[in-house]
Design a protein around this motif. Structure first.
Motif, short mmCIF file in Angstrom:
data_model
loop_
_atom_site.label_atom_id
_atom_site.label_comp_id
_atom_site.label_asym_id
_atom_site.label_seq_id
_atom_site.Cartn_x
_atom_site.Cartn_y
_atom_site.Cartn_z
N THR A 1 0.86 -1.18 0.00
CA THR A 1 0.00 0.00 0.00
C THR A 1 0.90 1.23 0.00
O THR A 1 1.90 1.27 0.71
N VAL A 2 0.56 2.22 -0.80
CA VAL A 2 1.45 3.35 -1.04
C VAL A 2 1.69 4.21 0.21
O VAL A 2 0.98 4.10 1.21
N GLU A 3 2.69 5.04 0.09
CA GLU A 3 3.07 5.96 1.16
C GLU A 3 1.87 6.76 1.67
O GLU A 3 1.05 7.25 0.90
N GLY A 4 1.77 6.87 2.99
CA GLY A 4 0.71 7.65 3.60
C GLY A 4 -0.61 6.93 3.73
O GLY A 4 -1.58 7.48 4.26
N ASP A 5 -0.68 5.69 3.26
CA ASP A 5 -1.93 4.93 3.27
C ASP A 5 -1.75 3.69 4.14
O ASP A 5 -0.82 2.91 3.93
N VAL A 6 -2.64 3.51 5.12
CA VAL A 6 -2.49 2.39 6.06
C VAL A 6 -3.60 1.36 5.91
O VAL A 6 -3.79 0.51 6.77
N HIS A 7 -4.32 1.40 4.80
CA HIS A 7 -5.38 0.42 4.56
C HIS A 7 -4.77 -0.90 4.09
O HIS A 7 -3.91 -0.91 3.22
N GLU A 8 -5.25 -1.99 4.66
CA GLU A 8 -4.59 -3.26 4.39
C GLU A 8 -5.52 -4.40 3.99
O GLU A 8 -5.09 -5.34 3.31
N ILE A 9 -6.78 -4.37 4.38
CA ILE A 9 -7.65 -5.53 4.17
C ILE A 9 -7.74 -5.90 2.69
O ILE A 9 -7.57 -7.07 2.32
N GLY A 10 -7.98 -4.92 1.83
CA GLY A 10 -8.08 -5.21 0.40
C GLY A 10 -6.81 -5.81 -0.15
O GLY A 10 -6.84 -6.76 -0.95
N LYS A 11 -5.67 -5.28 0.29
CA LYS A 11 -4.38 -5.79 -0.19
C LYS A 11 -4.17 -7.23 0.26
O LYS A 11 -3.65 -8.06 -0.50
N ARG A 12 -4.58 -7.55 1.47
CA ARG A 12 -4.43 -8.92 1.97
C ARG A 12 -5.25 -9.90 1.15
O ARG A 12 -4.82 -11.03 0.88
N ILE A 13 -6.43 -9.47 0.72
CA ILE A 13 -7.26 -10.33 -0.12
C ILE A 13 -6.57 -10.57 -1.46
O ILE A 13 -6.50 -11.69 -1.96
N VAL A 14 -6.02 -9.50 -2.03
CA VAL A 14 -5.31 -9.63 -3.31
C VAL A 14 -4.11 -10.57 -3.15
O VAL A 14 -3.87 -11.44 -4.00
N CYS A 15 -3.37 -10.42 -2.06
CA CYS A 15 -2.21 -11.30 -1.81
C CYS A 15 -2.63 -12.76 -1.78
O CYS A 15 -1.97 -13.63 -2.38
#
Length: 216
Positions: free
Chosen positions: A96-110
């Motif tokens: 997730t890019v700089e300044g952004d702390v959202h993770e749930i969507g990224k974990r699903i993609v992973c």
């Protein structure tokens, strides 16, 4: 017996049961089923999950549970793949890019990418352009994937492309973008090669980008 074991694995993933998915994957391995066959079963389940989500039959809670179950099963299989020196479909670094702390969507993609046969290195959240470039230099991935979930952090997407260019690495990788704040119209502006609207599309686009790399 093999078919039954793989059916149990598929069922556990579709039910979003992490413990049963990991147990089913381990049981399949103990029965002598190859890691490739197990990974194919995980991938088939992932494709079905993606279709259910895109068709509006499943929503984020079901998608997340299914992805986590896939992740648990993949975790059982990866050591066997490494022992057998089986090559993954490709290597992807994601963050997730700089300044952004959202993770749930990224974990699903992973989880979806791992279940589809990719070796995935998750860099986490708030990842700077320089950190992306450093990891590309270290890990030599095929694809760099970056997500932005709030509009103000989209500005860092083109910085990643510029950092890769400045390091002389841009020509070696494909750049995939996604996240709630990102749209297809930002591909050119961000200097990216593809856009995934959701986890299922991210897998499809990654597959397409890998074909481009293999053909180049």
């Amino acid at each position: 017996m093999d078919g039954l074991a793989l059916e149990e694995l598929n069922k556990a993933i579709m039910e979003g049961n992490e413990d049963l998915a990991a147990q089913a994957a381990g049981n399949a391995l103990s029965l002598g089923i190859t890691a490739e066959a197990i990974l194919r079963t995980i991938s088939v389940a992932g494709n079905e999950i993606g279709k259910l989500f895109e068709g509006g039959d499943w929503f984020l809670p079901e998608l997340f549970a299914g992805a986590e179950a896939m992740n648990a099963a993949v975790g059982k299989v990866v050591p066997e793949l490494e022992k057998a020196a089986i090559q993954p479909k490709g290597t992807i670094i994601i963050g997730t890019v700089e300044g952004d702390v959202h993770e749930i969507g990224k974990r699903i993609v992973c989880a979806m990418l791992s279940g589809s046969g990719y070796r995935v290195h998750d860099l986490g959240i708030d990842v700077t352009a320089e950190q992306f470039a450093s990891k590309v230099r270290e890990l030599h991935p095929d694809i760099v994937a970056a997500s932005a979930y709030i509009t103000t952090t989209c500005q860092y997407l083109p910085e990643i492309a510029r950092a890769l260019e400045a390091a002389g690495l841009r020509q070696d990788v494909k750049f995939l973008i996604g996240g709630a704040a990102v749209s297809r119209g930002l591909i050119g502006w961000a200097g990216a090669d593809g856009f995934g609207e959701n986890a299922a599309q991210a897998v499809d686009v990654a597959n397409s980008l890998m074909k481009d790399l293999e053909g180049s």
